[in-house]
Design a protein around this motif. Structure first.
Motif, PDB file in Angstrom:
ATOM      1  N   ASP A  21     -36.677  31.695  12.670  1.00  0.00           N
ATOM      2  CA  ASP A  21     -35.749  32.623  12.023  1.00  0.00           C
ATOM      3  C   ASP A  21     -35.832  34.000  12.681  1.00  0.00           C
ATOM      4  N   GLU A  22     -35.054  34.937  12.171  1.00  0.00           N
ATOM      5  CA  GLU A  22     -34.982  36.273  12.766  1.00  0.00           C
ATOM      6  C   GLU A  22     -36.300  37.051  12.668  1.00  0.00           C
ATOM      7  N   ASN A  23     -37.218  36.611  11.817  1.00  0.00           N
ATOM      8  CA  ASN A  23     -38.533  37.257  11.681  1.00  0.00           C
ATOM      9  C   ASN A  23     -39.611  36.572  12.519  1.00  0.00           C
ATOM     10  N   GLY A  24     -39.217  35.565  13.307  1.00  0.00           N
ATOM     11  CA  GLY A  24     -40.167  34.851  14.155  1.00  0.00           C
ATOM     12  C   GLY A  24     -40.913  33.740  13.444  1.00  0.00           C
ATOM     13  N   VAL A  25     -40.510  33.412  12.217  1.00  0.00           N
ATOM     14  CA  VAL A  25     -41.173  32.369  11.430  1.00  0.00           C
ATOM     15  C   VAL A  25     -40.555  31.012  11.768  1.00  0.00           C
ATOM     16  N   LEU A  26     -41.422  30.016  11.994  1.00  0.00           N
ATOM     17  CA  LEU A  26     -40.967  28.676  12.362  1.00  0.00           C
ATOM     18  C   LEU A  26     -40.891  27.756  11.151  1.00  0.00           C
ATOM     19  N   SER A  27     -39.925  26.844  11.208  1.00  0.00           N
ATOM     20  CA  SER A  27     -39.854  25.752  10.236  1.00  0.00           C
ATOM     21  C   SER A  27     -39.382  24.522  10.998  1.00  0.00           C
ATOM     22  N   GLY A  28     -39.653  23.357  10.427  1.00  0.00           N
ATOM     23  CA  GLY A  28     -39.275  22.118  11.090  1.00  0.00           C
ATOM     24  C   GLY A  28     -38.739  21.100  10.107  1.00  0.00           C
ATOM     25  N   LYS A  29     -37.685  20.398  10.533  1.00  0.00           N
ATOM     26  CA  LYS A  29     -37.120  19.364   9.665  1.00  0.00           C
ATOM     27  C   LYS A  29     -36.920  18.073  10.426  1.00  0.00           C
ATOM     28  N   VAL A  30     -36.960  16.978   9.695  1.00  0.00           N
ATOM     29  CA  VAL A  30     -36.758  15.646  10.256  1.00  0.00           C
ATOM     30  C   VAL A  30     -35.268  15.484  10.527  1.00  0.00           C
ATOM     31  N   ILE A  31     -34.927  15.185  11.799  1.00  0.00           N
ATOM     32  CA  ILE A  31     -33.514  15.025  12.135  1.00  0.00           C
ATOM     33  C   ILE A  31     -33.136  13.587  12.473  1.00  0.00           C
ATOM     34  N   LYS A  32     -34.160  12.743  12.722  1.00  0.00           N
ATOM     35  CA  LYS A  32     -33.843  11.347  13.041  1.00  0.00           C
ATOM     36  C   LYS A  32     -35.092  10.482  12.897  1.00  0.00           C
TER      37      LYS A  32
END
Length: 161
Positions: free
Chosen positions: A62-73
């Motif tokens: 995100d714009e604050n440099g924080v990472l997130s991850g989601k299952v896409i397949k």
């Protein structure tokens, strides 16, 4: 003489264009290398038990440099479509695993990303998370743990292009 000048100009122009293209390739390669140390991108996870590809996880920043991850397949041919996180105990209870955010609140701390958490949809448990890249950013070592990072397990994910 005039024709020679045009040729020289043509040669110089071509040399300048080739030098410009070479510079652009170098800048592009440098930028790609600089970003390869970032976990941002798509990663293939590996099943701990079968050692086969399991899923693709997309990590974003995100714009604050924080990472997130989601299952896409899902990459498991035996997994039924529409699989849900029946073991989850938080707001993700009975939600579809496909599209689910399983990594959140990861912040850069030196050469690692830390401070966030990861969900294991298999057992519904949340773990503290720490991650770092290896092999020029082609591998992501993801460690889920309880309490201190010594009490946990690591997985190595493979970058997908």
């Amino acid at each position: 003489m005039m024709q020679f000048s045009r040729r020289a100009g043509g040669f110089a122009g071509r040399a300048l264009r080739e030098a410009t293209v070479a510079s652009m390739v170098l800048i592009s390669s440098t930028a790609a290398f600089a970003q390869s140390d970032s976990p941002v991108g798509t990663w293939q996870t590996i099943d701990d038990h079968t050692h086969q590809p399991k899923a693709l996880v997309q990590i974003t920043q995100d714009e604050n440099g924080v990472l997130s991850g989601k299952v896409i397949k899902s990459l498991n041919p035996n997994e039924p479509p529409g699989r849900r996180c029946t073991e989850c105990t938080d707001a993700r209870k009975d939600q579809l695993i496909l599209g689910m955010t399983i990594i959140d609140d990861m912040k850069k701390d030196g050469d690692v990303w830390d401070g966030g958490q990861i969900l294991d949809p298999e057992n519904g448990k949340l773990y503290k998370c720490k991650m770092h890249t290896e092999d020029g950013g082609q591998k992501l070592v993801v460690r889920g743990y309880i309490g201190v990072s010594l009490l946990g397990r690591s997985q190595t994910w493979i970058r997908q292009n």
